[in-house]
Design an enzyme around this catalytic site. Structure first.
Site, PDB file in Angstrom:
ATOM      1  N   THR A  60      82.608  20.905 118.852  1.00 23.14           N
ATOM      2  CA  THR A  60      83.580  20.974 119.934  1.00 23.14           C
ATOM      3  C   THR A  60      84.721  21.949 119.644  1.00 23.14           C
ATOM      4  O   THR A  60      85.123  22.709 120.542  1.00 23.14           O
ATOM      5  CB  THR A  60      84.120  19.568 120.250  1.00 23.14           C
ATOM      6  OG1 THR A  60      83.010  18.713 120.572  1.00 23.14           O
ATOM      7  CG2 THR A  60      85.059  19.591 121.431  1.00 23.14           C
TER       8      THR A  60
ATOM      9  N   LYS B 247      86.473   5.091 121.684  1.00 21.41           N
ATOM     10  CA  LYS B 247      86.505   5.331 123.129  1.00 21.41           C
ATOM     11  C   LYS B 247      86.977   4.128 123.945  1.00 21.41           C
ATOM     12  O   LYS B 247      87.511   4.302 125.046  1.00 21.41           O
ATOM     13  CB  LYS B 247      85.128   5.785 123.618  1.00 21.41           C
ATOM     14  CG  LYS B 247      84.731   7.155 123.091  1.00 21.41           C
ATOM     15  CD  LYS B 247      83.408   7.610 123.661  1.00 21.41           C
ATOM     16  CE  LYS B 247      83.037   8.988 123.138  1.00 21.41           C
ATOM     17  NZ  LYS B 247      81.799   9.505 123.743  1.00 21.41           N
TER      18      LYS B 247
ATOM     19  N   ASP C  49      82.444  12.259 129.763  1.00 23.72           N
ATOM     20  CA  ASP C  49      81.088  11.994 129.273  1.00 23.72           C
ATOM     21  C   ASP C  49      80.103  11.762 130.418  1.00 23.72           C
ATOM     22  O   ASP C  49      78.964  12.207 130.367  1.00 23.72           O
ATOM     23  CB  ASP C  49      81.076  10.763 128.362  1.00 23.72           C
ATOM     24  CG  ASP C  49      81.537  11.057 126.946  1.00 23.72           C
ATOM     25  OD1 ASP C  49      81.484  12.235 126.537  1.00 23.72           O
ATOM     26  OD2 ASP C  49      81.954  10.114 126.255  1.00 23.72           O
TER      27      ASP C  49
ATOM     28  N   GLY D  20      78.104   0.738 124.401  1.00 22.44           N
ATOM     29  CA  GLY D  20      79.478   1.026 123.993  1.00 22.44           C
ATOM     30  C   GLY D  20      80.128   2.028 124.916  1.00 22.44           C
ATOM     31  O   GLY D  20      79.750   2.162 126.087  1.00 22.44           O
TER      32      GLY D  20
ATOM     33  N   THR E 265      73.397   5.139 121.340  1.00 23.89           N
ATOM     34  CA  THR E 265      73.959   4.573 120.115  1.00 23.89           C
ATOM     35  C   THR E 265      74.160   5.709 119.120  1.00 23.89           C
ATOM     36  O   THR E 265      73.620   6.806 119.301  1.00 23.89           O
ATOM     37  CB  THR E 265      73.022   3.529 119.481  1.00 23.89           C
ATOM     38  OG1 THR E 265      71.966   4.216 118.768  1.00 23.89           O
ATOM     39  CG2 THR E 265      72.402   2.609 120.531  1.00 23.89           C
TER      40      THR E 265
ATOM     41  N   GLY F 282      70.968  15.980 122.778  1.00 25.64           N
ATOM     42  CA  GLY F 282      72.363  15.742 123.118  1.00 25.64           C
ATOM     43  C   GLY F 282      73.174  17.008 123.344  1.00 25.64           C
ATOM     44  O   GLY F 282      74.369  16.932 123.646  1.00 25.64           O
TER      45      GLY F 282
ATOM     46  N   GLN G  73      80.475  17.953 128.688  1.00 23.44           N
ATOM     47  CA  GLN G  73      81.707  17.161 128.579  1.00 23.44           C
ATOM     48  C   GLN G  73      82.865  18.035 128.100  1.00 23.44           C
ATOM     49  O   GLN G  73      84.017  17.846 128.508  1.00 23.44           O
ATOM     50  CB  GLN G  73      81.507  15.937 127.667  1.00 23.44           C
ATOM     51  CG  GLN G  73      81.235  16.211 126.195  1.00 23.44           C
ATOM     52  CD  GLN G  73      82.463  16.587 125.394  1.00 23.44           C
ATOM     53  OE1 GLN G  73      83.587  16.238 125.757  1.00 23.44           O
ATOM     54  NE2 GLN G  73      82.251  17.292 124.295  1.00 23.44           N
TER      55      GLN G  73
END
Length: 330
Positions: free
Chosen positions: A54, A108, A144, A170, A234, A283, A290
């Site tokens: 990032t 988060k 996200d 989560g 996860t 991913g 995002q």
């Protein structure tokens, strides 16, 4: 703005203070390279995030847009045996002039009570991955959901999605769940090692007023047999949490498989799925998209998606292919 707590009084003799000084020096050095440009200081708060891509995406896009953008890591894994309280870290970011910061595993949801305001998406999802400081207030956002939705739209267009199994309820799981429902999934099967967390997410999704079904499941064999697709939300598959969140023999070739972990890009789950003939989605897309939305929140400028994708790819190309780094949506 919150008062500095006693933690800062004892930090003067700690390794953490040295790291703050080094961070400040590094930031100043980067700003000197473009002294006349608009300055933006942002970061990523999480644990075990040293190999996050990032920072590279935000700093490269900032340069391209004429900004002096410095993106630093607030990695609680490097802050000693006992990390500072989360509230103290937020206060540190405020006092050091951050515009805001991204939030990743495992904060988060924990961060929400420490914020002044939530965006509509963050409120609905009960999960924050971006905090912006504005007008003396801490505002939590969630990029996200849009990130995964865009990745899904680009990477798995046309795939069956009547029933999808979501592994993990989560903070990231909540965003992925909503994205899947908005992408046409009719029945979402949710599982989590903490059954109460799966129930809480399912209840929140049902109350949002959609027509889709949301079921909490515990028997992965039965659930996977029904599913058109499986999504891992996860952290299992990251370097420090190796392995698979579901048994390999439950992966059917007609079932697509997605993972939000991006380091490594091909997790063990995706490798096993590919070997069995499954369509897969890494991913990478969620991580890039995002970041695109977060950059806009931090700067007020529309980023170039392709440029940020190139920065993501370039960061990975300089690393050893055997590097099994740590990455989970950020």
């Amino acid at each position: 703005m919150t008062e500095l707590t006693g933690w800062y009084k004892v930090a003067s003799s700690s390794i953490w203070e040295d790291r703050l000084a080094l961070s400040a020096t590094t930031t100043a050095g980067k700003w000197e390279t473009s002294p006349g440009s608009r300055r933006i200081l942002v970061g990523l708060l999480g644990r075990g995030i040293q190999l996050s891509r990032t920072p590279a995406m935000h700093e490269a896009e900032g340069r391209a847009q004429g900004l002096s953008c410095v993106y630093t890591l607030l990695d609680t894994e490097t802050m000693g045996e006992t990390a500072p309280p989360l509230g103290d870290l937020i206060t540190f970011a405020e006092h050091f002039g951050f515009t805001g910061f991204n939030v990743t595993f495992p904060y988060k949801q924990e961060i929400i009570p420490l914020l002044d305001e939530l965006s509509e998406a963050a409120e609905i999802l009960g999960s924050v991955n971006t905090v912006v400081f504005r007008g003396g207030r801490r505002i939590g956002h969630n990029t996200d959901k849009w990130g995964f939705k865009e990745s899904f739209r680009h990477g798995l267009a046309g795939q069956k999605r009547r029933q999808v199994l979501l592994l993990g309820a989560g903070g990231a799981g909540a965003a992925v769940a909503q994205a899947l429902l908005e992408s046409g999934v009719e029945t979402l099967l949710v599982t989590d090692l903490q059954a109460d967390r799966a129930e809480a997410l399912a209840s929140r999704l049902r109350s949002s007023g959609g027509t889709q079904m949301v079921e909490v499941v515990s028997d992965l064999a039965k659930a996977s047999a029904r599913a058109d697709g499986i999504v891992n939300a996860t952290p299992v598959g990251m370097a420090k949490l190796p392995g698979m969140p579901i048994a390999a023999d439950l992966l059917r070739p007609e079932c697509w498989v997605a993972d939000i972990v991006y380091l490594p890009l091909e997790t063990e789950l995706l490798r096993q799925a590919r070997q069995r003939g499954c369509r897969t989605l890494s991913g990478e897309g969620m991580a890039v998209f995002q970041a695109v939305r977060a950059f806009e929140l931090f700067t007020g400028l529309a980023p170039d998606v392709e440029r940020m994708k190139a920065a993501f790819a370039a960061f990975g190309s300089v690393r050893d292919p055997a590097d099994k780094g740590l990455g989970h949506s950020q």
